[in-house]
Design an enzyme around this catalytic site. Structure first.
Site, PDB file in Angstrom:
ATOM      1  N   LYS A   1      -1.215  -7.263  -8.911  1.00 16.76           N
ATOM      2  CA  LYS A   1      -2.173  -7.423  -7.822  1.00 16.76           C
ATOM      3  C   LYS A   1      -1.813  -6.387  -6.758  1.00 16.76           C
ATOM      4  O   LYS A   1      -0.955  -6.600  -5.924  1.00 16.76           O
ATOM      5  CB  LYS A   1      -2.084  -8.841  -7.240  1.00 16.76           C
TER       6      LYS A   1
ATOM      7  N   CYS B   1       9.740   0.652   3.974  1.00 16.57           N
ATOM      8  CA  CYS B   1      10.723  -0.356   4.359  1.00 16.57           C
ATOM      9  C   CYS B   1      12.123   0.219   4.492  1.00 16.57           C
ATOM     10  O   CYS B   1      13.007  -0.434   5.044  1.00 16.57           O
ATOM     11  CB  CYS B   1      10.730  -1.511   3.360  1.00 16.57           C
TER      12      CYS B   1
ATOM     13  N   SER C   1       5.325  -7.521   4.105  1.00 10.29           N
ATOM     14  CA  SER C   1       5.863  -7.970   5.387  1.00 10.29           C
ATOM     15  C   SER C   1       6.609  -9.291   5.224  1.00 10.29           C
ATOM     16  O   SER C   1       6.354 -10.062   4.289  1.00 10.29           O
ATOM     17  CB  SER C   1       4.739  -8.135   6.407  1.00 10.29           C
TER      18      SER C   1
ATOM     19  N   PHE D   1       0.802  -1.221   0.000  1.00  5.29           N
ATOM     20  CA  PHE D   1       0.000   0.000   0.000  1.00  5.29           C
ATOM     21  C   PHE D   1       0.836   1.274   0.000  1.00  5.29           C
ATOM     22  O   PHE D   1       0.377   2.325  -0.445  1.00  5.29           O
ATOM     23  CB  PHE D   1      -0.935   0.020   1.226  1.00  5.29           C
TER      24      PHE D   1
ATOM     25  N   GLU E   1      -5.096  -4.178  -1.479  1.00  3.54           N
ATOM     26  CA  GLU E   1      -6.523  -3.897  -1.408  1.00  3.54           C
ATOM     27  C   GLU E   1      -6.808  -2.629  -0.597  1.00  3.54           C
ATOM     28  O   GLU E   1      -7.939  -2.129  -0.593  1.00  3.54           O
ATOM     29  CB  GLU E   1      -7.273  -5.088  -0.804  1.00  3.54           C
ATOM     30  N   ARG E   2      -5.772  -2.086   0.084  1.00  2.00           N
ATOM     31  CA  ARG E   2      -5.974  -0.868   0.887  1.00  2.00           C
ATOM     32  C   ARG E   2      -6.007   0.394   0.040  1.00  2.00           C
ATOM     33  O   ARG E   2      -6.594   1.398   0.457  1.00  2.00           O
ATOM     34  CB  ARG E   2      -4.867  -0.742   1.932  1.00  2.00           C
TER      35      ARG E   2
ATOM     36  N   GLU F   1       9.292  -4.972  13.526  1.00  2.00           N
ATOM     37  CA  GLU F   1       9.020  -3.807  12.683  1.00  2.00           C
ATOM     38  C   GLU F   1       7.711  -3.169  13.113  1.00  2.00           C
ATOM     39  O   GLU F   1       6.662  -3.829  13.139  1.00  2.00           O
ATOM     40  CB  GLU F   1       8.948  -4.217  11.216  1.00  2.00           C
TER      41      GLU F   1
END
Length: 353
Positions: free
Chosen positions: A28, A136, A81, A4, A31-32, A238
């Protein structure tokens, strides 16, 4: 399969080389925030891109599993993640695909006693709190070497963190905006609670921040911990939010060991005026991307982007020459044309005879 936090940059990192190498591409997105990736596909078609070359498939785990299991999909890239990176890497490889997965990070910035302190503080504010810490390559751990260095660093950081300007994305003067969701906001605040319970010193507390006019928004004020230790969860895990931890080291060797011993190895930095220390650090640190007096060492696109240890799975990085290697397969052709070959020419494997 993209995250996202950079809904344009990371899809473009992947789809550009893939299409240039002759592949059709399935994106893909998270979805957020699928709006930007959908718009990228629309612009591709408007620009004359052939139908079916760039495809956007929205969904969650069901869509991901369909991609991982489909026999016609030959390669899969992922950013997100570490637990999900491991899952995608294992399932994709089990299905015979080439897989490139990038996971979590806990990026350290070592501040040596001879560092330019103004530069180091500016770097930590930008790298620790920019994008609300949701990237990240964020610096989430500052490692000052020596008590005097640590005391001075924390003293300078406190007013800077307290004065961070937080606002909506329409505010061009804001330092950062809301985090991505209510769940993310609650998770970040829970980590701050954990840090307090573990005994770290919370010198700036942003948990109760409320944005005027956006009281129900997903905002988290800047948080700053001092006296963090390596056994604390806020150091080991994290957080992915505007939370900076200061872990004090007594020596350069201890600071280097902290960085090398951590399970993540995405990015790191050292701030120093000493060329010997910088070269030693760059040589010995077990991290994929290293900055010297640079807080976020993201290399230019003709190099490669990727971490080590549990920050990355697979043997090829993003962009640069590795992206071309990832989106192509080597084919070796050996040929013989009989016409024009002199009599007696031999094409067998040479032997002692």
């Amino acid at each position: 399969i993209t995250p996202f936090n950079f809904p344009a940059m990371i899809p473009l990192w992947k789809l550009g080389p893939a299409i240039a190498c002759g592949n059709a591409f399935i994106l893909k997105p998270s979805e957020r925030d699928p709006g930007v990736p959908m718009r990228l596909a629309e612009l591709f078609v408007e620009a004359g891109g052939p139908p079916g070359i760039l495809n956007v498939v929205n969904g969650d785990k069901e869509a991901v599993d369909a991609i991982l299991d489909h026999p016609e999909i030959k390669a899969v890239g992922f950013v997100g993640s570490t637990p999900i990176a491991e899952y995608i890497y294992a399932r994709g490889c089990a299905n015979g695909k080439r897989v490139q997965c990038f996971g979590g990070a806990k990026n350290h910035m070592i501040v040596m006693p001879d560092a330019d302190m103004d530069q180091a503080v500016d770097a930590l504010i930008g790298a620790g709190y920019g994008s609300a810490g949701e990237r990240c390559m964020a610096i989430s751990v500052a490692v000052p070497v020596g008590k005097a260095t640590a005391d001075e660093l924390v003293k300078r950081l406190i007013p800077r963190v307290e004065s961070l300007k937080i606002g909506p994305s329409t505010d061009l003067n804001a330092d950062y905006g809301p985090v991505v969701s209510k769940a993310a906001m609650e998770k970040i605040k829970s980590y701050v609670d954990i840090g307090v319970q573990e005994g770290a010193k919370l010198v700036v507390d942003g948990r109760e921040f409320k944005m005027q006019g956006y009281e129900n928004g997903f905002y988290v004020g800047g948080c700053l911990f001092d006296n963090v230790t390596k056994d604390m969860r806020i150091y080991k895990e994290e957080i992915f939010g505007p939370v900076l931890s200061v872990l004090r080291a007594e020596s350069y060797e201890e600071a280097l060991k902290l960085t090398n011993d951590h399970e993540y190895g995405n990015g790191t930095a050292i701030f120093t005026r000493d060329g010997d220390a910088a070269r030693d650090f760059a040589s010995k640190v077990q991290v994929g991307m290293v900055g010297i007096n640079l807080p976020i060492p993201v290399p230019l696109a003709y190099y490669t982007f990727g971490g080590w240890k549990r920050s990355a799975f697979g043997d090829l990085n993003q962009h640069g020459p590795d992206s071309i290697r990832f989106y192509t397969k080597t084919k070796t052709v050996t040929a013989r044309w009989p016409s024009g070959i002199k009599d007696g020419a031999s094409f067998v494997i040479p032997t002692m005879n």
